[in-house]
Design an enzyme around this catalytic site. Structure first.
Site, PDB file in Angstrom:
ATOM      1  N   LYS A 110       0.853  -1.192   0.000  1.00  0.00           N
ATOM      2  CA  LYS A 110       0.000   0.000   0.000  1.00  0.00           C
ATOM      3  C   LYS A 110       0.879   1.228   0.000  1.00  0.00           C
ATOM      4  O   LYS A 110       2.023   1.181   0.470  1.00  0.00           O
ATOM      5  CB  LYS A 110      -0.880   0.025   1.265  1.00  0.00           C
TER       6      LYS A 110
HETATM    7  N1  GLU Z   1      -7.279  -0.073  -3.199  1.00  0.00           N
HETATM    8  C1  GLU Z   1      -7.995  -1.281  -3.493  1.00  0.00           C
HETATM    9  C2  GLU Z   1      -8.045  -2.166  -2.249  1.00  0.00           C
HETATM   10  O1  GLU Z   1      -7.904  -1.706  -1.143  1.00  0.00           O
HETATM   11  C3  GLU Z   1      -7.506  -1.998  -4.727  1.00  0.00           C
HETATM   12  C4  GLU Z   1      -6.073  -2.431  -4.725  1.00  0.00           C
HETATM   13  C5  GLU Z   1      -5.566  -2.957  -6.058  1.00  0.00           C
HETATM   14  O2  GLU Z   1      -6.339  -3.061  -6.989  1.00  0.00           O
HETATM   15  O3  GLU Z   1      -4.370  -3.252  -6.096  1.00  0.00           O
HETATM   16  O4  GLU Z   1      -8.317  -3.330  -2.327  1.00  0.00           O
END
Ligand code: GLU
Length: 420
Positions: A110
Site C-alpha cells: 500500500k
Molecule cells: N485499493 C484497493 C483495495 O484496497 C484496490 C487495490 C488494487 O487493486 O491493487 O483493495
C-alpha cells in the site's frame, strides 16, 4: 470533514490484533508468525511540490510492501489528510490476506501521501504524483510491486504514475499500475470492480441467510467509487437504498433513493447533500437506521465500541478497509449480525486489477462480460471458502477470512524457506 471527525484509533493495532486472533485459532507456530506478521519493506519519502502560488510545499509519502511471499506486492495508493505510516502498514497487511483469500498470485502493499486532494488543483496533484512516483521508483514495477487507485486516487493518477515510471525506463510499462484508463492498457470493468464484488458477496450472503435482495433495505456509508457502484447494482437488483452519505452530509428516504439520479447529481456538484426527495440526517443516525444491509464504504474505524450497539442491520458488508474495530466486531456478533469482512467483501477491486495485469502482460484484452463472469466466479468461490471455515470451525466470518488468507501465506513462506 465528516469522515475525519468519526475516525479514531490506530488501524495498524487493529490489523495486528486481527492477525493474532486468527493465528491463535489456527495454532500457527511462532516461527511462521515471525515471518509473515510484519511488513517486509517500508519506505517514507519527502515529496516537495511547487504549488500554483509559487511556493514549495513538502508532503510526506509512504510505500509499504507487507508481503511478497505469493507474488509481487499489490495495493493502492491513498491521498488523504489522515494518511500515516501506521495506516499504510495496516492497509498493506490487509492487502496480503485479501489477495490470498481470493487466491490471486500477489502479496500485499500500500502507499499513501498525506495531503488534502480536495483542496489541490489538477496541476498540483500531477506534480505531487510524479514526484512521489520518482521517490518510490526503485520499489515498484510489474514484477515487484504494483500500485492501484484507493481513496481519492483514480485512473488519471495511475496514468501519471505509469508515464513517470515509463519515461524513466525509456519504454512504456503499462503493467506497473492497475486501474489505468482503458486507452493505456486498463481493463474493462476495473472502475466498478470493488462495488461489483461487494454486490456478489452480498448476493452470496443473502442466499446463505435465505434473504431476498429484491425489496431489501440498504444503507451505504460513503458514496465514493465503491459505495456508489454498489448502490447502483443494489438499486438495479430491486433493493431499496434508503440512505447514503459522503463527506458533505447524509440523505435519507424511507421509500428508497433514486440512485442513478443521485450519482448524476454527485457527478455534477460533487456532493449528495440537498438531493431532492430526501431528508437530511446526521451521520450517527445513518449508522443506526433499521435496514437489511449496511455497507460501510468510507474509511477505517467507522463502527466502534461507542456506536456499534446502535447498528440494526442484518448484514454488514465491508466495502471499506477496516471500517469495524475489533471491539465493535464482538458487539455486532453478539447482536447476531452477519459480517462480510473487508478482505473478502471488497476484494473485487484487486481481483480485476489482477485481470488487468494479466491482460497487460499478455497484450491481449478481454471483453467486459468475460471480466464480470470471472469476477463473479472468484468472489462467490471465495465467499464459499470463507463460509465453510466459519461453519466448520465455528468462528466469526472475519476470523474465517483471516484464517484462509493467513494459511495460504503461511504455506508459501514455509515452502520457500529463508534465503540466504
Ligand atoms: N485499493 C484497493 C483495495 O484496497 C484496490 C487495490 C488494487 O487493486 O491493487 O483493495
Amino acid at each position: 470533514m465528516l469522515t475525519t471527525q468519526l475516525s479514531k484509533g490506530n488501524a495498524y493495532d487493529v490489523a495486528l490484533e486481527n492477525f493474532d486472533t486468527a493465528a491463535d485459532v489456527m495454532e500457527l507456530n511462532q516461527d511462521t508468525r515471525e515471518m509473515i506478521k510484519y511488513p517486509e519493506r517500508v519506505l517514507t519519502v519527502s515529496v516537495p511540490v511547487r504549488m500554483d502560488d509559487g511556493r514549495i510545499h513538502r508532503f510526506e509519502g509512504f510505500r509499504v510492501q507487507h508481503s511478497t511471499a505469493r507474488g509481487p506486492a499489490k495495493g493502492g495508493i491513498r491521498y488523504h489528510p489522515q494518511v500515516s505510516l501506521d495506516e499504510v502498514k495496516a492497509l498493506a497487511t490487509w492487502m496480503t490476506w485479501k489477495c490470498a483469500v481470493v487466491n490471486i498470485p500477489f502479496g500485499g502493499g500500500k502507499g499513501g501521501v498525506t495531503c488534502d486532494p480536495k483542496h489541490m488543483t489538477q496541476g498540483e496533484l500531477e506534480r505531487m504524483t510524479r514526484r512521489y512516483t520518482s521517490a518510490i521508483l526503485p520499489m515498484i514495477g510489474p514484477d515487484q510491486d504494483i500500485p492501484a487507485p484507493d481513496v481519492y486516487t483514480n485512473p488519471q493518477t495511475m496514468a501519471w504514475i505509469m508515464d513517470t515510471f515509463s519515461m524513466n525506463k525509456g519504454y512504456s510499462v503499462p503493467g506497473v499500475v492497475t486501474g489505468k484508463p482503458i486507452s493505456l492498457g486498463g481493463s474493462l470493468g476495473r472502475n466498478e470492480a470493488t462495488g461489483r464484488g461487494v454486490f456478489y458477496t452480498v448476493e452470496s450472503a443473502c442466499e446463505h441467510l435465505k434473504m431476498h435482495l429484491k425489496g431489501a433495505t440498504v444503507v451505504v456509508q460513503g458514496f465514493g467509487n465503491a459505495g456508489s457502484v454498489a448502490a447502483q447494482l443494489f438499486y438495479e437488483a430491486g433493493a431499496k437504498i434508503i440512505a447514503v452519505n459522503d463527506s458533505t452530509g447524509c440523505v435519507y428516504n424511507r421509500n428508497g433513493l433514486n440512485i442513478p439520479e443521485l450519482i448524476h447529481m454527485k457527478g455534477l456538484c460533487g456532493h449528495v447533500e440537498g438531493f431532492p426527495e430526501s431528508e437530511a440526517i446526521r451521520a450517527e443516525e445513518l449508522l443506526a437506521l433499521e435496514c437489511d444491509i449496511l455497507i460501510p464504504a468510507a474509511l477505517e474505524n467507522m463502527i466502534r465500541e461507542d456506536n456499534a450497539n446502535a447498528v440494526k442491520a442484518r448484514i454488514v458488508a465491508e466495502a471499506a478497509n477496516g471500517p469495524v474495530t475489533p471491539a465493535a466486531d464482538r458487539i455486532l456478533q453478539n447482536k447476531g449480525i452477519f459480517l462480510i469482512p473487508d478482505i473478502l467483501c471488497n476484494a473485487g477491486g484487486v481481483t480485476v486489477s489482477y485481470f488487468e495485469w494479466v491482460q497487460d502482460e499478455q497484450h491481449l484484452f478481454w471483453e467486459a462480460q468475460d471480466i464480470y463472469n470471472r469476477l463473479e466466479r472468484v468472489m462467490k468461490t471465495s465467499f464459499r471458502d470463507v463460509l465453510k471455515i466459519h461453519l466448520d470451525r465455528k468462528v466469526p466470518m472475519r476470523i474465517a477470512a483471516n484464517m484462509l488468507g493467513i494459511g495460504r501465506v503461511a504455506e508459501a513462506v514455509q515452502i520457500r524457506g529463508i534465503y540466504p
